[in-house]
Design a protein around this motif. Structure first.
Motif, mmCIF file in Angstrom:
data_model
loop_
_atom_site.group_PDB
_atom_site.id
_atom_site.type_symbol
_atom_site.label_atom_id
_atom_site.label_comp_id
_atom_site.label_asym_id
_atom_site.label_seq_id
_atom_site.Cartn_x
_atom_site.Cartn_y
_atom_site.Cartn_z
ATOM 1 N N LEU A 181 -4.511 -18.283 7.286
ATOM 2 C CA LEU A 181 -5.095 -17.258 8.148
ATOM 3 C C LEU A 181 -4.064 -16.186 8.506
ATOM 4 N N GLN A 182 -2.818 -16.645 8.720
ATOM 5 C CA GLN A 182 -1.764 -15.686 9.049
ATOM 6 C C GLN A 182 -1.488 -14.759 7.877
ATOM 7 N N ARG A 183 -1.410 -15.333 6.655
ATOM 8 C CA ARG A 183 -1.170 -14.495 5.480
ATOM 9 C C ARG A 183 -2.330 -13.527 5.259
ATOM 10 N N ARG A 184 -3.527 -14.050 5.446
ATOM 11 C CA ARG A 184 -4.692 -13.178 5.268
ATOM 12 C C ARG A 184 -4.700 -12.067 6.309
ATOM 13 N N PHE A 185 -4.328 -12.404 7.538
ATOM 14 C CA PHE A 185 -4.273 -11.396 8.594
ATOM 15 C C PHE A 185 -3.251 -10.309 8.248
ATOM 16 N N VAL A 186 -2.052 -10.752 7.832
ATOM 17 C CA VAL A 186 -1.016 -9.782 7.479
ATOM 18 C C VAL A 186 -1.466 -8.908 6.321
ATOM 19 N N SER A 187 -2.069 -9.548 5.296
ATOM 20 C CA SER A 187 -2.533 -8.775 4.141
ATOM 21 C C SER A 187 -3.634 -7.798 4.530
ATOM 22 N N ASP A 188 -4.597 -8.290 5.314
ATOM 23 C CA ASP A 188 -5.711 -7.411 5.708
ATOM 24 C C ASP A 188 -5.223 -6.263 6.565
ATOM 25 N N VAL A 189 -4.359 -6.585 7.536
ATOM 26 C CA VAL A 189 -3.850 -5.526 8.405
ATOM 27 C C VAL A 189 -3.056 -4.501 7.604
ATOM 28 N N SER A 190 -2.240 -5.006 6.676
ATOM 29 C CA SER A 190 -1.433 -4.086 5.875
ATOM 30 C C SER A 190 -2.317 -3.167 5.054
ATOM 31 N N HIS A 191 -3.357 -3.725 4.435
ATOM 32 C CA HIS A 191 -4.253 -2.897 3.635
ATOM 33 C C HIS A 191 -5.067 -1.954 4.523
ATOM 34 N N GLU A 192 -5.544 -2.459 5.650
ATOM 35 C CA GLU A 192 -6.358 -1.628 6.522
ATOM 36 C C GLU A 192 -5.557 -0.471 7.124
ATOM 37 N N LEU A 193 -4.276 -0.689 7.320
ATOM 38 C CA LEU A 193 -3.455 0.373 7.907
ATOM 39 C C LEU A 193 -3.096 1.442 6.888
ATOM 40 N N ARG A 194 -3.332 1.171 5.618
ATOM 41 C CA ARG A 194 -2.998 2.147 4.588
ATOM 42 C C ARG A 194 -3.772 3.454 4.793
ATOM 43 N N THR A 195 -5.056 3.342 5.035
ATOM 44 C CA THR A 195 -5.895 4.546 5.155
ATOM 45 C C THR A 195 -5.530 5.376 6.369
ATOM 46 N N PRO A 196 -5.463 4.794 7.572
ATOM 47 C CA PRO A 196 -5.083 5.635 8.713
ATOM 48 C C PRO A 196 -3.670 6.190 8.616
ATOM 49 N N ILE A 197 -2.751 5.396 8.057
ATOM 50 C CA ILE A 197 -1.379 5.895 7.970
ATOM 51 C C ILE A 197 -1.285 7.057 7.003
ATOM 52 N N THR A 198 -2.156 7.060 5.962
ATOM 53 C CA THR A 198 -2.176 8.193 5.032
ATOM 54 C C THR A 198 -2.651 9.452 5.742
ATOM 55 N N THR A 199 -3.697 9.303 6.579
ATOM 56 C CA THR A 199 -4.202 10.443 7.343
ATOM 57 C C THR A 199 -3.150 10.960 8.314
ATOM 58 N N VAL A 200 -2.485 9.992 9.014
ATOM 59 C CA VAL A 200 -1.440 10.392 9.954
ATOM 60 C C VAL A 200 -0.284 11.061 9.208
ATOM 61 N N ARG A 201 0.037 10.563 8.008
ATOM 62 C CA ARG A 201 1.099 11.170 7.227
ATOM 63 C C ARG A 201 0.778 12.613 6.865
ATOM 64 N N MET A 202 -0.466 12.869 6.472
ATOM 65 C CA MET A 202 -0.850 14.232 6.119
ATOM 66 C C MET A 202 -0.712 15.162 7.327
ATOM 67 N N ALA A 203 -1.192 14.672 8.491
ATOM 68 C CA ALA A 203 -1.073 15.490 9.696
ATOM 69 C C ALA A 203 0.382 15.692 10.095
ATOM 70 N N SER A 204 1.199 14.636 9.936
ATOM 71 C CA SER A 204 2.610 14.734 10.290
ATOM 72 C C SER A 204 3.330 15.715 9.378
ATOM 73 N N ASP A 205 2.974 15.715 8.084
ATOM 74 C CA ASP A 205 3.609 16.651 7.158
ATOM 75 C C ASP A 205 3.306 18.096 7.554
ATOM 76 N N VAL A 206 2.038 18.332 7.993
ATOM 77 C CA VAL A 206 1.676 19.684 8.407
ATOM 78 C C VAL A 206 2.495 20.114 9.621
ATOM 79 N N ILE A 207 2.599 19.216 10.603
ATOM 80 C CA ILE A 207 3.352 19.528 11.807
ATOM 81 C C ILE A 207 4.837 19.700 11.486
ATOM 82 N N HIS A 208 5.363 18.798 10.595
ATOM 83 C CA HIS A 208 6.773 18.866 10.245
ATOM 84 C C HIS A 208 7.114 20.168 9.527
#
Length: 538
Positions: free
Chosen positions: A294-321
Motif C-alpha cells: 500500500l505504501q509503494r502504491r501510494f508513493v507511485s500514485d502520488v508521484s504520478h498524480e503530481l506530474r500533471t499539476p507540477i507541469t502546470t505550475v512549471r509552465m506558470a513559473s517559467d512565465v513569471i521567471h
C-alpha cells in the motif's frame, strides 16, 4: 577388488577435506564419539583395576602355597637329618642324601632345588660348591636373597626370573618365586640354605586368559554403547534437523511450512511452539507486505498524480521567471526561489518514481560496455560548477588504461554523480579524489573526501532513505535524501557492491564495484575500501 580400493583411495582426499566440517556440524557424531571415548576410558580403568586385583590375588595365593610347601619340605629334611648320627656320616654324603630326595620330589611337583655352601664361609652360589637341580642356572637365585642368609635367618621369599640351561620338565623359564630356608647338617654342624624355585607360568596364563576375555567382552560392549548412543541421539537430533529444514524453508519465503507434531513429549511441545511462532510470523509478515504494498502504491500514485499539476505550475513559473526584468525586486526574488524549489520538487518526484520502480521490481538494465574512466570525467565536468561554488575541486586519478564493465551507463553515471555531489556537500573546501581501477573480475570507482567523515555505525545507515548524519546541515546540492538509496539499488541491479568507509574528522570514502560481466559473482574489489592515507595513520 582393485577397482574398489582405487575408488576408495580417490575419495580419500575428499573424505579428509569434508571430515572436519562434518564433525563441526553433526551433534550426533560428536555425542557418539564422546560417549565411546568416555566409555572406553571407564572400561579401561575398571579393567586395569580388575586385572590388578586378579593378579594380586593369584600371586598371593601362589606365594602362600609355595612358602607352605617349601617349609614343609624343609621340615621333612630337618627331621631326616635329626635321625642321622652326625659323626657316622660323611659331610658330602649327608649333603647328597639331603638334596637328592628334594630334587626327585621337585621333578614331580614342579620346583627346582639349590643347596648353598656353608653359610659361615660367606661364599655365593656363583662361586661353586652348591648342589642343585640339573640344568638350572644358579643366577635364578637373586643375590639380595642370598645376602639375607649370610647368617641365621627365618624363611624368606622373593620374585625372580628363572633361567635354565636346557628345558626342565615342569619348570619353564620366566617369572617365578624363590623361597629360602636354612637347615643344619649334623655332619659338620654348619648352616646350609635350601632354595626352592617355583614357576609362575600358570598364573601368567590365567592373567592372559582374563585379559583376552576382557578385551573380547570390551570391544563388543563399546560397539553396543556406540549403537545405543547413536539411536538415542538420533531420536533427539532428527526432530532438530527437521526443524532446521523447516526454518530454512521459512527463511526462503515458504511461510506455509510447518513441523509435524507427534506425541505429547517435550519435542512435540517444541514443535507446537515452533508452529505457533511460524504462524504468528507469517501473519505479521503478510501484514507488513500488505502495508509495504500500500505504501509503494501510494508513493507511485502520488508521484504520478503530481506530474500533471507540477507541469502546470512549471509552465506558470517559467512565465513569471521570464518576466523578472519587469517585476519589482521582491517579486523577482520570489520568482527565482519558486523556480529553484520547483527544480528540487521535480527531482524529488523523479527519485520517488525511481524508488517505486525498484520496489515494484520493474527496473531493468540497458547494458553495454562502459568505460568507468570516461564516466568519471563526464561526472566531474557536470559537477565542476557545484565544486567551484563550494570552493573545492575534484581530482581524477586515472589508472592509465580503460576500466570497462558491462553495465547500464545511465545508472552508473547516476551512481557516480550522487557519490561526487555527496562528497562536495561534505568536503569542507578540501580536494575530492576519484580513484578508478579494474582487474579480471571487476571494475571499481572510489570517491574520497576529507571532510567531516562518518561516525561508528553510520557507514551502513548512510544508504537508508532520507537519512542524514547531521539533520541541521544544509544540502547545498539540492539533494532529496534518496540519492544514495537509489545508487545502492542501481548497484544491486548490476550485481555489484556499494560500500562506505568513514572516520570522524578524517573524511569518508565510497566505493562502487561492478562485475566485468553481468551475472558474474564478485569476490573482491580492485580498489581498497579503506584509503591508503587512513591505513597509514591507523
Amino acid at each position: 577388488m582393485a577397482r574398489t580400493q582405487g575408488s576408495l583411495l580417490d575419495r580419500l582426499p575428499q573424505i579428509l577435506r569434508h571430515g572436519p566440517a562434518f564433525w563441526r556440524r553433526s551433534v550426533q557424531a560428536r555425542v557418539v564419539v564422546s560417549t565411546v571415548l568416555l566409555s572406553a576410558a571407564v572400561v579401561g580403568v575398571v579393567g586395569w583395576f580388575l586385572m590388578q586385583q586378579t593378579r594380586d590375588g593369584l600371586l598371593d595365593q601362589r606365594v602362600d602355597a609355595v612358602v607352605a610347601e617349601a617349609e614343609s619340605e624343609t621340615q621333612s629334611a630337618r627331621d631326616a637329618l635329626a635321625a642321622t648320627p652326625g659323626l657316622d656320616v660323611n659331610e658330602s654324603r649327608q649333603q647328597q642324601d639331603l638334596v637328592e630326595p628334594l630334587i626327585a620330589r621337585g621333578a614331580t611337583r614342579g620346583f627346582a632345588v639349590v643347596l648353598s655352601p656353608p653359610v659361615k664361609d660367606g661364599s655365593r652360589l656363583a662361586d661353586g660348591g652348591a648342589k642343585f637341580t640339573q640344568d638350572l642356572d644358579l643366577s635364578s637365585v637373586p643375590e639380595k636373597l642370598e645376602a639375607r642368609f649370610d647368617q641365621a635367618s627365618p624363611t624368606a621369599w622373593t620374585y625372580t626370573d628363572i633361567r635354565t640351561l636346557r628345558d626342565i620338565p615342569g619348570l619353564p623359564e620366566g617369572p617365578g618365586i624363590v623361597v629360602g630356608s636354612q637347615v643344619r647338617l649334623p655332619a659338620d654342624d654348619n648352616l646350609y640354605t635350601l632354595y626352592y624355585l617355583y614357576s609362575l607360568d600358570e598364573q601368567n596364563e590365567t592373567l592372559a586368559l582374563v585379559s583376552r576375555a576382557m578385551l573380547v567382552a570390551g570391544v563388543p560392549l563399546l560397539l553396543l554403547v556406540a549403537g545405543l548412543t547413536w539411536l538415542v541421539t538420533r531420536q533427539v537430533v532428527t526432530p532438530i534437523r527437521m526443524a532446521r529444514r523447516v526454518a530454512e524453508r521459512l527463511a526462503a519465503g515458504q511461510l506455509q511450512e510447518r513441523l509435524r507434531v507427534r506425541g505429547e513429549d517435550d519435542l512435540a511441545r517444541l514443535a507446537t511452539s515452533f508452529n505457533q511462532m511460524a504462524s504468528n510470523l507469517q501473519k505479521q509478515i503478510r501484514q507488513l507486505e500488505e502495508l509495504s504494498r500500500l505504501q509503494r502504491r501510494f508513493v507511485s500514485d502520488v508521484s504520478h498524480e503530481l506530474r500533471t499539476p507540477i507541469t502546470t505550475v512549471r509552465m506558470a513559473s517559467d512565465v513569471i521567471h521570464d518576466a523578472r526584468p519587469f517585476l519589482d525586486p521582491v517579486t523577482g526574488r520570489a520568482a527565482e526561489l519558486l523556480q529553484k524549489e520547483l527544480d528540487r520538487f521535480e527531482t524529488l518526484l523523479a527519485d520517488l518514481l525511481e524508488i517505486s520502480r525498484f520496489d515494484a521490481g520493474a527496473a531493468v538494465l540497458d547494458a553495454d560496455d562502459v568505460d568507468l574512466v570516461d564516466v568519471a570525467h563526464r561526472v566531474v565536468d557536470m559537477t565542476s560548477a557545484l565544486a567551484a561554488q563550494r570552493g573545492t575541486r575534484v581530482v581524477v586519478h586515472e589508472p592509465g588504461h580503460p576500466c570497462v564493465a558491462e553495465a547500464d551507463v545511465r545508472r552508473v553515471e547516476r551512481i557516480v554523480r550522487n557519490l561526487v555531489t555527496n562528497a562536495i556537500d561534505h568536503a569542507e573546501t578540501r580536494d575530492i579524489e576519484v580513484f578508478i581501477g579494474a582487474d579480471r573480475q571487476g571494475a571499481a570507482i572510489a570517491v574520497r573526501d576529507h571532510g567531516v567523515g562518518l561516525g561508528p555505525g553510520e557507514s551502513a545507515m548512510v544508504f537508508n532513505r532520507f537519512w542524514r548524519a547531521d539533520p541541521a546541515r544544509a544540502r547545498t546540492s539540492g539533494g532529496t535524501g534518496l540519492g544514495l538509496s537509489i545508487s545502492l539499488e542501481d548497484t544491486h541491479l548490476h550485481g555489484g557492491w556499494l560500500q562506505a568507509w568513514g572516520r570522524p574528522g578524517e573524511g569518508a570514502q565510497f566505493r562502487l564495484t561492478l562485475p566485468r560481466h553481468l551475472g558474474t559473482q564478485l569476490r573482491h574489489s580492485p580498489l581498497p575500501l579503506v584509503p591508503d592515507d587512513a591505513r597509514e595513520t591507523a
